[in-house]
Design an enzyme around this catalytic site. Structure first.
Site, short mmCIF file in Angstrom:
data_model
loop_
_atom_site.label_atom_id
_atom_site.label_comp_id
_atom_site.label_asym_id
_atom_site.label_seq_id
_atom_site.Cartn_x
_atom_site.Cartn_y
_atom_site.Cartn_z
N GLY B 149 -10.29 3.33 6.35
CA GLY B 149 -10.04 3.08 7.46
C GLY B 149 -9.11 1.47 7.27
N CYS B 150 -7.99 1.66 8.12
CA CYS B 150 -7.09 0.39 7.67
C CYS B 150 -7.76 -0.89 8.24
CB CYS B 150 -5.74 0.45 8.60
SG CYS B 150 -5.94 0.93 10.25
N ASN B 151 -8.33 -1.16 9.18
CA ASN B 151 -9.11 -2.32 9.37
C ASN B 151 -10.17 -2.40 8.48
OD1 ASN B 151 -7.87 -2.80 11.94
ND2 ASN B 151 -8.82 -0.89 12.98
N THR B 154 -9.00 -3.81 5.24
CA THR B 154 -8.61 -5.23 5.30
C THR B 154 -9.68 -6.23 5.20
OG1 THR B 154 -6.92 -4.22 6.91
CG2 THR B 154 -6.96 -6.91 6.62
#
Lengths: 348, 348, 348, 348
Positions: B149-151, B154
């Site tokens: 997942g991108c969030n 990060t």
């Protein structure tokens, strides 16, 4: 009666917003607008959106020109108000939109600003809890008012109710703000160029150096915080001209219930017009407060994280600066508090 | 050899980014692109920026059509990959960009997603510390990979080094993210309309409900976190098509020095190409990583707040999704890890 | 007296802007708001910026519910007003913000819209020259008013003075408009998603198919155009929520002087409050008219090209739609024309 | 062989884009980067997106430092290249991204630029029709190349095929461009501040004063235009960092058919990689060409207006400047024309 008004820093963003709001205020006459390098030019050359003020010309910002008005607004860079405020003894009401008269502690001033320290004036955030009272009570009849820092008032309004009620721990606070570049003023800095801001999110003053931190601590102390106040504060520039969306979170104290937590904010703001707590499950967005004097606030209790999350949206130029100044002016002068201020935003 | 590739969900944003990167990959041939409601149409009708792929037509997303390729990328809505993955037994390498194969704990899946639970695959964030190793080591030779997942990636990249080194407290973490709307996909939802996003900052999934929370906890646990992991997580949509700027902060543990703190991140990422810790005093911005497979990270120690602040910028579609998938593919296949991936962003 | 008002289409953008302006109008009471699929929900769920109208609930859009008010505003998709207007015989003033009552020619309607043709109502652009008069004169006492198309009124206002004065050739006109997506309404279309609009300029209806073309021709004809009217018209969506910047250019007729050309526009708008011709050398920008009922216009004579260039900025939702509607309402009812309308924009 | 390269103006936007593209070019080595006021600083302090060039330091821009390279790119403000070009006699290939070597006519230079006039170099827009040939043919083996103005090449590419084929009238042309602010460079001007550009459309150089007008006329003349060339040209700044969307329209000549008109553009660009005519009914948007060397073009015939409308999208920094320069370099050096250039954009 009609009050005569002078606005200094009239070619800037805060000055422009003051004038936009004052132009519709039935109790004031905008008699004088001043600027520094732009003196001598028509106001409208720098504020082309203020069509109703096309007759005004920018004058020099000097004590002589500012004196003799009933009300003077100072919208000058930080550290520049002080030189004028001493000279404006004959002015009934002076409102400083800079930082010079916000801080009560000289140590804070020295640590975060530097230069000459000036005494603190009445703080222009009427809805802030101050012990069992509101800051509003301290503004009645005031003759010198310090308008708030836009980021500072957003965070202070977000957390003061919980601090006052003792349901959150002021020694464990984190605030991260999405902010528009107009808060940085019309400065010619490379990082404020459109090509740098468009399509990008840019943090600044990371790690505890932002000047609004002592202002927030001071407000939370006034609200009733005891012990250490420890605040991690990070603003992030995002590509919208106006607006602040502050996400603030603090550790829940003891074993208070969700209802008790929510009640702290409801008690603080339930009767307010310009600071509104949204119903449970709703969160604000900046679009809804553009041009309005309204702070919209959403509250969530995150039990897994052990934290309260408060998200507050306001327009940095209106409720964050010029609207707060005029609301405070209305209170100081005994006028209806919301005069010339809109609760409705311009959206989309 | 040249690997034959199929990309499902090819008309969406993640699918488009996979194809943009794969189009320049010398070791693959994009043989098949599939979609759901858009099947039968030219790819370029939905991805008009992919001029070099104008010859491709979207086919139906079925196990039959996906089978028979060396590599299959699934860029489908969460919960939809599982039905295909069981059928793709003959495919050498399957990479799922959805959430279906990310979580190891069925409880987490049930709490945050629901529906059928599927086994976890190798997690596609090569630079993540995993005990004394890196996640990269677990990707070598993998035949099933779950892109992150991108969030989640990060935040995990931001905090894992400090957790692994024991200098920050995983039970006191706050992350607030400024995110672009492409992360939400091409969904026709009112809150994703341009008129709603332009000029506004909009929080969502506030208070602990975001689905990436268990994914982050899992990564921090893998990095070495012991005891409770407590994370307050708030994403805020801002008006930029791409990009994530995550501000993460955690309480400092014990009496470590600033140098010790910084060393934790330097040790973790000093040799990495695609995760770069900026020099002290510098902070990243999303503009600098658009289209790149790079995560830029700034670190500050805020002693007054007692917290470490880590700000990380990456492109949600590239390093956050498609770039991570292809980087992981390169590792799995024994190709140079950075092939077809750029460390340079497109700015301004 | 206070007029009772109903607004249909109250959950959309045009409806929202009508309500924002009406909320501050001292002569009206917003009694009823209606919608289609959102009926039964609080208005504020769809217009969260309208804090002062939090007490209103959306009702069904039916003739029965709209009847019985002094004034009804219809902010419905094109082609849907007609079914209501026939039934609202008892309503003193009906203002249609859709296209149904704008065109006088059935052929134009059939060619550009189709479906049932309805008679044209008084056109709600008060400042438009109509022969030797103004459109304002035709609005006095009107009981049925067609608010203009936002793009159409922008171009018509830009060119009508030159056409009326005979200094430009209506058979050689080109208009290209930069427009914000709110003009397209709250429709769930892929090309209106934020990810598609952010960072991009998107033309549409290129080549003579835009529905506002006959409306412009009709206005120019009314202004005095004789012979063919030939207009090349191209709107371009750009990443700003509100605003239209129309660049219109037409061939200069005969050997008129620059002063004669400029005089045509000065004569037409010199006494107007809400349509302002900027001094020579100045050009408008949309930022300065956001939320205002003001059209700002710049004029240049390009002798090398043999053309007059007129650039006009206005807010599509205010002066382009809702502001024009309320200004027309004020005229029709004999109220001060600018009541509840601001000449000042919200900038930056 | 590997060519040694120096880039002057390396801290600006055009310089940054040159470096981004050259960094991936297998036949060049970026040996030297120079700047003016920023000399002595690391390149990456000014181009933080160019992570692969972190080892480079900005040197002074002097003839001595630029000499001794195989290839020198000059990305300097207009009027500043000339002083260097005379001194770079030993440099095999000099490419000027400024205007100093674009115009063949001294009168045009004096009228639109002023200062010292310099001879015209080979014009760096390979796809432009030049009589029966292409500009490409004139670039083979060239040792001095003038990269185009970004707005100029967009309009020239849009109209040259129709002019060359004699189907449109060069004396009746109108072009209106939506442009991003990066085209104006990193200049510290108030009108380029983010707060001024966000949410606004701002025209400039209206009425025939834009410096790209003679450059367009020169290109259309080279394409075959006879008689007067009369062009109304208006650029409009819109809130996107990169991109140009040019809407150009010209009167149809005589009684050519729609098919004949379309054939003019198809014949000109049917075999081109980087200038693509979209199928009938399709129009381009800037989102699809960001970072790419591609110009996308849509064409419509508007019989009612009697005009052809050509809409062209390109990235002002890539195809408009740096990409055109490198494409021209490739041609001059006999390298594959598209080396280090992407036909695919970064979208959304």
């Amino acid at each position: 009666m009609t009050y005569s008004v002078a606005v200094s820093g009239a070619s800037g963003y805060a000055g422009g917003e003051l004038l936009r709001l004052l132009a519709d205020h039935p109790d004031v006459e905008i008699r004088t607008v001043t600027a520094h390098s732009n003196a001598g030019q028509p106001l409208i050359a720098h504020q082309p959106h203020l069509r109703s003020l096309a007759h005004l010309t920018l004058q020099e910002t000097t004590p002589e020109i500012l004196s003799g008005h009933d009300i003077v607004f100072l919208a000058l860079p930080h550290g520049q108000s002080g030189q004028y405020t001493d000279a404006l003894t004959d002015v009934k009401l002076v409102i400083d939109c800079g930082a010079d008269h916000r801080l009560t502690g000289k140590d804070d001033w020295d640590a975060f600003y530097g230069g000459d320290f000036h005494e603190a004036w009445s703080y222009g955030v009427p809805e802030l809890p101050v012990g069992a009272k509101k800051q509003r009570d301290l503004l009645v009849g005031a003759d010198r008012i310090a308008a708030p820092g836009c980021n500072a008032s957003t965070v202070s309004l977000s957390l003061a109710p919980g601090v006052a009620a003792g349901v959150i721990d002021p020694s464990d606070i984190v605030s991260v703000l999405a902010v528009g570049p107009s808060g940085a003023g019309k400065s010619l800095k490379p990082n404020l160029l459109a090509s740098e801001i468009l399509g990008s999110a840019n943090p600044y003053a990371v790690g505890g150096s932002h000047r609004h931190i002592p202002e927030i601590s001071q407000a939370l102390r006034a609200a009733g915080a005891t012990g250490d106040i420890r605040l991690s504060f990070t603003p992030v520039l995002v590509p919208m001209a106006r607006g602040i969306l502050a996400t603030s979170t603090a550790r829940i104290v003891g074993d208070v219930t969700d209802a008790q937590i929510r009640a702290a904010w409801e008690d603080a703001y339930g009767d307010e017009t310009f600071v509104q707590l949204l119903p449970e499950g709703q969160m604000p967005r900046t679009a809804d407060v553009i041009g309005a004097n309204t702070a919209l606030m959403g509250l969530a209790v995150d039990r897994a994280a052990g934290r309260v999350v408060v998200v507050t949206a306001l327009d940095n130029l209106t409720k964050g600066t010029a609207g707060a100044a005029i609301q405070s002016m209305n209170i100081a002068l005994g006028l209806p508090e919301g005069r010339a201020l809109s609760v409705n935003g311009v959206a989309p």
